[in-house]
Each structure stands twice: as structure tokens, then as C-alpha cells.
Motif scaffolding. Structure first.
Motif, PDB file in Angstrom:
ATOM      1  N   LEU A 170       0.860  -1.187   0.000  1.00  0.00           N
ATOM      2  CA  LEU A 170       0.000   0.000   0.000  1.00  0.00           C
ATOM      3  C   LEU A 170       0.890   1.229   0.000  1.00  0.00           C
ATOM      4  O   LEU A 170       2.047   1.188   0.428  1.00  0.00           O
ATOM      5  CB  LEU A 170      -0.906   0.037   1.240  1.00  0.00           C
ATOM      6  CG  LEU A 170      -2.072  -0.940   1.330  1.00  0.00           C
ATOM      7  CD1 LEU A 170      -2.751  -0.829   2.692  1.00  0.00           C
ATOM      8  CD2 LEU A 170      -3.085  -0.701   0.210  1.00  0.00           C
ATOM      9  N   THR A 171       0.342   2.352  -0.440  1.00  0.00           N
ATOM     10  CA  THR A 171       1.023   3.628  -0.307  1.00  0.00           C
ATOM     11  C   THR A 171       0.606   4.275   1.014  1.00  0.00           C
ATOM     12  O   THR A 171      -0.417   3.911   1.607  1.00  0.00           O
ATOM     13  CB  THR A 171       0.669   4.579  -1.457  1.00  0.00           C
ATOM     14  OG1 THR A 171      -0.730   4.931  -1.346  1.00  0.00           O
ATOM     15  CG2 THR A 171       0.916   3.927  -2.810  1.00  0.00           C
ATOM     16  N   THR A 172       1.390   5.246   1.460  1.00  0.00           N
ATOM     17  CA  THR A 172       1.014   5.946   2.688  1.00  0.00           C
ATOM     18  C   THR A 172      -0.299   6.703   2.497  1.00  0.00           C
ATOM     19  O   THR A 172      -1.066   6.871   3.452  1.00  0.00           O
ATOM     20  CB  THR A 172       2.126   6.914   3.123  1.00  0.00           C
ATOM     21  OG1 THR A 172       2.483   7.764   2.027  1.00  0.00           O
ATOM     22  CG2 THR A 172       3.356   6.155   3.591  1.00  0.00           C
ATOM     23  N   ALA A 262       4.364  -4.258   2.419  1.00  0.00           N
ATOM     24  CA  ALA A 262       5.348  -3.321   1.866  1.00  0.00           C
ATOM     25  C   ALA A 262       4.674  -1.959   1.727  1.00  0.00           C
ATOM     26  O   ALA A 262       3.498  -1.868   1.362  1.00  0.00           O
ATOM     27  CB  ALA A 262       5.844  -3.812   0.513  1.00  0.00           C
ATOM     28  N   ILE A 263       5.420  -0.880   2.009  1.00  0.00           N
ATOM     29  CA  ILE A 263       4.855   0.474   2.019  1.00  0.00           C
ATOM     30  C   ILE A 263       5.662   1.378   1.089  1.00  0.00           C
ATOM     31  O   ILE A 263       6.897   1.330   1.066  1.00  0.00           O
ATOM     32  CB  ILE A 263       4.875   1.066   3.449  1.00  0.00           C
ATOM     33  CG1 ILE A 263       4.106   0.149   4.413  1.00  0.00           C
ATOM     34  CG2 ILE A 263       4.279   2.470   3.460  1.00  0.00           C
ATOM     35  CD1 ILE A 263       2.642  -0.054   4.051  1.00  0.00           C
ATOM     36  N   ALA A 264       4.950   2.210   0.326  1.00  0.00           N
ATOM     37  CA  ALA A 264       5.578   3.217  -0.529  1.00  0.00           C
ATOM     38  C   ALA A 264       5.129   4.601  -0.075  1.00  0.00           C
ATOM     39  O   ALA A 264       4.000   4.779   0.391  1.00  0.00           O
ATOM     40  CB  ALA A 264       5.193   2.995  -1.991  1.00  0.00           C
ATOM     41  N   ALA A 265       6.026   5.581  -0.221  1.00  0.00           N
ATOM     42  CA  ALA A 265       5.698   6.975   0.113  1.00  0.00           C
ATOM     43  C   ALA A 265       6.108   7.858  -1.054  1.00  0.00           C
ATOM     44  O   ALA A 265       7.257   7.796  -1.503  1.00  0.00           O
ATOM     45  CB  ALA A 265       6.416   7.417   1.380  1.00  0.00           C
ATOM     46  N   GLY A 266       5.175   8.668  -1.550  1.00  0.00           N
ATOM     47  CA  GLY A 266       5.493   9.525  -2.685  1.00  0.00           C
ATOM     48  C   GLY A 266       5.892   8.687  -3.886  1.00  0.00           C
ATOM     49  O   GLY A 266       5.192   7.761  -4.288  1.00  0.00           O
ATOM     50  N   ALA A 441      10.897   9.111   0.498  1.00  0.00           N
ATOM     51  CA  ALA A 441       9.708   9.655   1.149  1.00  0.00           C
ATOM     52  C   ALA A 441       9.086  10.702   0.235  1.00  0.00           C
ATOM     53  O   ALA A 441       9.698  11.165  -0.731  1.00  0.00           O
ATOM     54  CB  ALA A 441      10.073  10.284   2.495  1.00  0.00           C
ATOM     55  N   ALA A 442       7.860  11.071   0.557  1.00  0.00           N
ATOM     56  CA  ALA A 442       7.164  12.116  -0.202  1.00  0.00           C
ATOM     57  C   ALA A 442       7.772  13.474   0.123  1.00  0.00           C
ATOM     58  O   ALA A 442       8.232  13.712   1.247  1.00  0.00           O
ATOM     59  CB  ALA A 442       5.682  12.105   0.116  1.00  0.00           C
ATOM     60  N   ASN A 443       7.754  14.387  -0.844  1.00  0.00           N
ATOM     61  CA  ASN A 443       8.340  15.719  -0.657  1.00  0.00           C
ATOM     62  C   ASN A 443       7.315  16.789  -0.287  1.00  0.00           C
ATOM     63  O   ASN A 443       7.639  17.967  -0.254  1.00  0.00           O
ATOM     64  CB  ASN A 443       9.074  16.142  -1.933  1.00  0.00           C
ATOM     65  CG  ASN A 443      10.449  15.506  -2.050  1.00  0.00           C
ATOM     66  OD1 ASN A 443      11.271  15.608  -1.141  1.00  0.00           O
ATOM     67  ND2 ASN A 443      10.681  14.809  -3.154  1.00  0.00           N
ATOM     68  N   ASN A 444       6.076  16.371  -0.005  1.00  0.00           N
ATOM     69  CA  ASN A 444       5.036  17.358   0.281  1.00  0.00           C
ATOM     70  C   ASN A 444       4.888  17.654   1.767  1.00  0.00           C
ATOM     71  O   ASN A 444       3.943  18.309   2.182  1.00  0.00           O
ATOM     72  CB  ASN A 444       3.695  16.895  -0.303  1.00  0.00           C
ATOM     73  CG  ASN A 444       3.235  15.556   0.251  1.00  0.00           C
ATOM     74  OD1 ASN A 444       3.954  14.923   1.029  1.00  0.00           O
ATOM     75  ND2 ASN A 444       2.051  15.131  -0.142  1.00  0.00           N
ATOM     76  N   ALA A 445       5.802  17.146   2.597  1.00  0.00           N
ATOM     77  CA  ALA A 445       5.762  17.424   4.035  1.00  0.00           C
ATOM     78  C   ALA A 445       7.192  17.535   4.553  1.00  0.00           C
ATOM     79  O   ALA A 445       8.125  16.973   3.968  1.00  0.00           O
ATOM     80  CB  ALA A 445       5.014  16.311   4.774  1.00  0.00           C
ATOM     81  N   ASP A 446       7.365  18.255   5.659  1.00  0.00           N
ATOM     82  CA  ASP A 446       8.706  18.490   6.201  1.00  0.00           C
ATOM     83  C   ASP A 446       9.431  17.182   6.499  1.00  0.00           C
ATOM     84  O   ASP A 446      10.621  17.041   6.185  1.00  0.00           O
ATOM     85  CB  ASP A 446       8.622  19.337   7.476  1.00  0.00           C
ATOM     86  CG  ASP A 446       8.310  20.794   7.178  1.00  0.00           C
ATOM     87  OD1 ASP A 446       8.486  21.215   6.016  1.00  0.00           O
ATOM     88  OD2 ASP A 446       7.883  21.506   8.104  1.00  0.00           O
ATOM     89  N   ASP A 447       8.735  16.221   7.135  1.00  0.00           N
ATOM     90  CA  ASP A 447       9.394  14.979   7.504  1.00  0.00           C
ATOM     91  C   ASP A 447       9.928  14.253   6.274  1.00  0.00           C
ATOM     92  O   ASP A 447      11.045  13.722   6.287  1.00  0.00           O
ATOM     93  CB  ASP A 447       8.441  14.066   8.275  1.00  0.00           C
ATOM     94  CG  ASP A 447       9.114  12.787   8.726  1.00  0.00           C
ATOM     95  OD1 ASP A 447       9.814  12.815   9.746  1.00  0.00           O
ATOM     96  OD2 ASP A 447       8.947  11.764   8.028  1.00  0.00           O
ATOM     97  N   GLY A 448       9.143  14.233   5.196  1.00  0.00           N
ATOM     98  CA  GLY A 448       9.582  13.581   3.968  1.00  0.00           C
ATOM     99  C   GLY A 448      10.794  14.263   3.358  1.00  0.00           C
ATOM    100  O   GLY A 448      11.731  13.598   2.892  1.00  0.00           O
TER     101      GLY A 448
END
Length: 460
Positions: A170-172, A262-266, A441-448
Motif C-alpha cells: 500500500l502507499t502511505t 510493503a509500504i511506498a511513500a510519494g 519519502a514524499a516531498n510534500n511534508a517536512d518529515d519527507g
């Protein structure tokens, strides 16, 4: 031009750096030479630890037991405390005196409350301290400083299902939709139809705080009110493994009989919570486990436990407890089609090390984990005879409108790590900047964005 460091110079410099970065720990000395710690005459607890259930259920008591063994105590036992999710670790000195350390595990937030009211000397947390907590505890000192923030282990949030569920990834964003209740039937995710049952940790849990930050808040969602909540990690995992429609999130050691996704982000590839991907913090739901203390730590038992947790034996206990130790190891990486040519060449000719260097948010300064990883890396390079032109640093960053700027910034990050390692006489095979390639990680948040701004270490 400065002269090249001799082998003895390098060894001295590495020991000095270890001493400076790790407080009063000296890697060259065995733990048994440290002076015995004081024991109160009234049989009161010598140390109180409050906070994370993830740490307090297993890892905290195991580290405490290891420390008592190092102090020469015998008949060490772990017994239930005054309330559920509380334990006491008790040992006997050679002259028969009892030593008692308390470990209470009611959630990360309770650790910071206990520091504030003086009911604990160490706060165990499975997420970084919040800005509001830093402010409220300012009278104790700067709890974000290297002296106060201790990264003792790495963990990954595993997204778990019933073992019979055929779903693999799944994606985040999909996770956020599921736990917000927007996707309510497994058929919407390509699995056999059935109502999705949500299992989550309680509000005091650092595990929930991490999931909320990395999944829910990052995708502008909140947890559905009908989710079943648990204080205990083990109970949540066992409940998921008995419910065919269940999905939950848990720390890595608590997968037990459940199945991990398994996990995907961005734009990242789906990743399972494997030890290698968590060690490098590439896995999208990887996290750090912390002990927090006052910067001018007065309690000698608290100081000793922090030092012991960072020691080789402490990190062996971390690994034995099911978490990921911070020891440096070499890993073979398989080439994939999406890798840039330079990176593919590295996978064919070199090995990646299990350490990534990251930076303080909004800063070019290395973060607290990176500062502690420097001596670990140097000791590895020295032991493996990799100090001279065997190291490649690969910098990455978050996406920028200007590709050339992203590439430059990523190389400058690698150069910042080079500067620190060069002080110990390390010479380099190459320094590479790959810009926003291979995001983790995704680039749409500070943590990413912080996760994507990283420096990998490769060795020939």
C-alpha cells in the motif's frame, strides 16, 4: 597542505572523537572498569524510567538488566510493578543490598510529563520530542541537544494484516484513507471483499504519534473514531492476527503472527520493514527510539544507562530485543532500472553501509544521530582498512524547481560529511550528488523532505 595522519594519529583521533561525541564514554575501555554506582540506604529506586510502551515493554528492562550485570549484581529478576505495563528490575550487590530500577510504559507523552513533575529521571520515547514539550521543559535545559536526546535504537512501524490477506503493498496515502475510514472495504484495495477493521495504538503512544505524523497528518487525515485502540503492542498484534478483516500498525518486534505489508511513500518503491531498510531509515515508516534526560544529567544511574545503551553490548541487547542496532555493516545492493547510471555502477563495484547521515531540520548541521554515527563509522573504516580512498559519499535531496540546484545541494551535503571524516584522515574515492533521485519519502511534508536530504556511505 596538512600532513597525512599516521595510523596512530588516526586511532587517537577516533578515540578522542568517540569521547567527545558520546559524552563520557570511552570506547577503548571495557565497561567493567567503571566505578560502582552509588546505592541508597533506604532501598528506594535508584532510577525511574517512564514513557514509551514500545521501549518499556521489552527493550528498557533488557537494557537495565544488562547494566546491572555490568555493575556486578546477581540474582537479577524482572517483576511486575504496581500497575499494568509497569515493571521493576531488581538485583543484589555482593553484600546483599537490593538495587531497584522502575520502568513504567504508558506512552511516550507520559515520559515527558514525568520529567516535568520529577517522577522520572529518564523519558523513553518512540518519537522525537514535540516543540510544545521542549518549551514546557525549558527549565530543565535544551532537550533537543546532543547531551539530552539519546537515540538508542531504530524501529519501523509495520503495517500488519491477518496472514490470509493476499494484499502485499500500500502507499502511505492509501493507508491514510483506510485509517480515516474513507476506504472501508478490502475490495477497494484489490483484496477479497470484506469490511476493513481498524486497530490502532492509544493516544498516549509514541507509536500512534509516529503513525499520525507520517501517515495521517501528512495526508491531511485523522483517525476514524471506530478504530479499536490498544495500550499494549502485543495485544494489538494478536488481535489483528485473529481477525481476517483487520489492519493495524505496530513496532517491528511485535509483528508476531501477523503479516507485514510493503509500504511506498510519494515516488518511492514499496518497501518491506526489513532490518537493512530500517537501519538506513529508508523504509518510509522507520523511526528512532529515544531516551531523553536533563542535559546536566545528575543521576549517576541514568547517566550509566545512557552510556550502556550506546555501548557495543547495549546495542547487542537492542538487536536481541527485536529492534535494529546502530552498528555499521556492509550491504550488497541489487541494481534496478530506476537507478541513475552512477548509482548502478556503485551496486556492481561497491557495498553500501548501513548508516545514512541526515541533518537538523532547516540546517546544514548534522543531527544528533549523525554525530553519534561518526565515531561508529570511523571505527568500522579503521577495522576494515577502508580509510584510504575506499569511501564514496552519495548525497541526495528533495525536489527543486531547478534540477542543477538540487544536484548542487545534494553534493554540498555529502561535502559536509566529508569535512567531518577528513578530520580523522579519511581520504575518499569519490563524492557524488544525485539531487532528488531515488526518493525514500514524499516531498510534500517536512518529515519527507528531511528523509530525502541524506548522505549514503559506500565502500570499495
Amino acid at each position: 597542505m596538512s600532513r597525512a595522519l599516521s595510523t596512530s594519529d588516526r586511532e587517537t583521533w577516533i578515540r578522542t572523537l568517540s569521547f567527545l561525541l558520546l559524552g563520557s564514554i570511552c570506547y577503548a575501555l571495557p565497561w567493567s572498569v567503571f566505578a560502582a554506582l552509588p546505592i541508597p540506604t533506604d532501598n528506594s529506586s535508584v532510577l525511574r524510567i517512564q514513557g514509551s510502551n514500545t521501549i518499556g515493554a521489552r527493550l528498557g528492562p533488557a537494557l537495565v538488566k544488562g547494566l546491572l550485570e555490568e555493575q556486578g549484581l546477581s540474582a537479577i529478576r524482572i517483576e511486575a510493578g504496581a500497575a499494568e505495563n509497569e515493571q521493576k528490575v531488581i538485583g543484589k550487590t555482593a553484600d546483599g543490598r537490593s538495587v531497584n530500577i522502575e520502568v513504567a510504559a504508558h506512552g511516550s507523552g507520559t515520559g515527558f510529563s514525568a520529567l516535568a513533575d520529577g517522577s522520572a529521571e529518564l523519558a523513553a520515547s518512540s518519537r522525537p520530542i514535540k516543540d510544545s514539550e521542549v518549551s514546557s521543559l525549558a527549565a530543565l535545559g535544551d532537550l533537543t541537544s546532543r547531551e539530552a536526546e539519546q537515540i538508542i535504537a531504530l524501529d519501523g512501524l509495520a503495517i500488519i494484516l491477518h496472514p490470509s490477506n493476499p494484499l502485499t503493498a500500500l502507499t502511505t496515502e492509501q493507508l491514510a484513507q483506510v485509517f480515516a475510514g474513507e476506504l472501508s472495504d478490502w475490495a477497494q484495495l484489490g483484496a477479497p471483499s470484506g469490511p476493513i477493521s481498524l486497530y490502532a495504538r492509544d493516544d498516549k503512544s509514541g507509536t500512534f504519534d509516529t503513525f499520525k505524523e507520517l501517515v495521517l497528518s501528512a495526508n491531511a487525515r485523522t483517525l476514524a473514531t471506530h478504530a479499536k485502540r490498544y495500550e499494549s503492542s502485543e495485544q494489538l498484534s494478536d488481535a489483528v492476527s485473529q481477525d481476517r478483516n483487520a489492519i493495524g500498525f505496530i513496532g517491528l518486534p511485535y509483528i508476531r503472527q501477523a503479516k507485514a505489508l510493503a509500504i511506498a511513500a510519494g515516488d518511492s518503491q514499496p518497501m518491506l520493514p526489513t532490518p537493512a531498510l530500517i537501519a538506513t531509515e529508508d523504509y518510509p515508516l522507520s523511526r528512532r527510539l529515544f531516551l531523553y534526560n536533563q542535559p546536566d544529567l545528575a543521576n549517576p544511574w541514568a547517566r550509566a544507562l545512557v552510556q550502556f545503551a550506546h555501548s557495543p553490548r547495549g546495542q547487542a541487547i537492542v538487536e536481541g530485543s527485536g529492534f535494529i542496532a546502530q552498528n555499521v555493516q556492509a550491504m550488497q545492493v541489487a541494481a534496478t532500472a530506476e537507478m541513475p547510471a552512477q548509482y548502478q555502477a556503485l551496486t556492481q563495484e561497491a557495498q553500501r553501509l548501513s548508516v545514512n547521515f541526515r541533518f537538523q531540520q532547516g540546517s546544514a548541521s548534522l543531527d544528533n544521530k549523525a554525530l553519534r554515527d561518526l565515531p561508529r563509522l570511523l571505527e568500522y573504516l579503521q577495522a576494515q582498512n577502508k580509510l584510504e580512498r575506499k569511501v564514496v559519499l552519495v548525497g541526495f535531496g528533495d525536489a527543486k524547481d531547478d534540477v542543477a540546484r538540487a544536484e548542487l545541494l545534494s553534493k554540498l551535503r555529502a561535502m559536509a560529511v566529508r569535512r567531518e571524516l577528513s578530520k580523522a584522515g579519511v581520504s575518499f574515492h569519490d563524492i557524488i550528488g544525485l539531487g532528488d533521485e531515488l526518493p525514500v519519502a514524499a516531498n510534500n511534508a517536512d518529515d519527507g523532505r528531511v528523509r530525502n536530504r541524506r548522505v549514503e556511505v559506500w565502500v570499495y
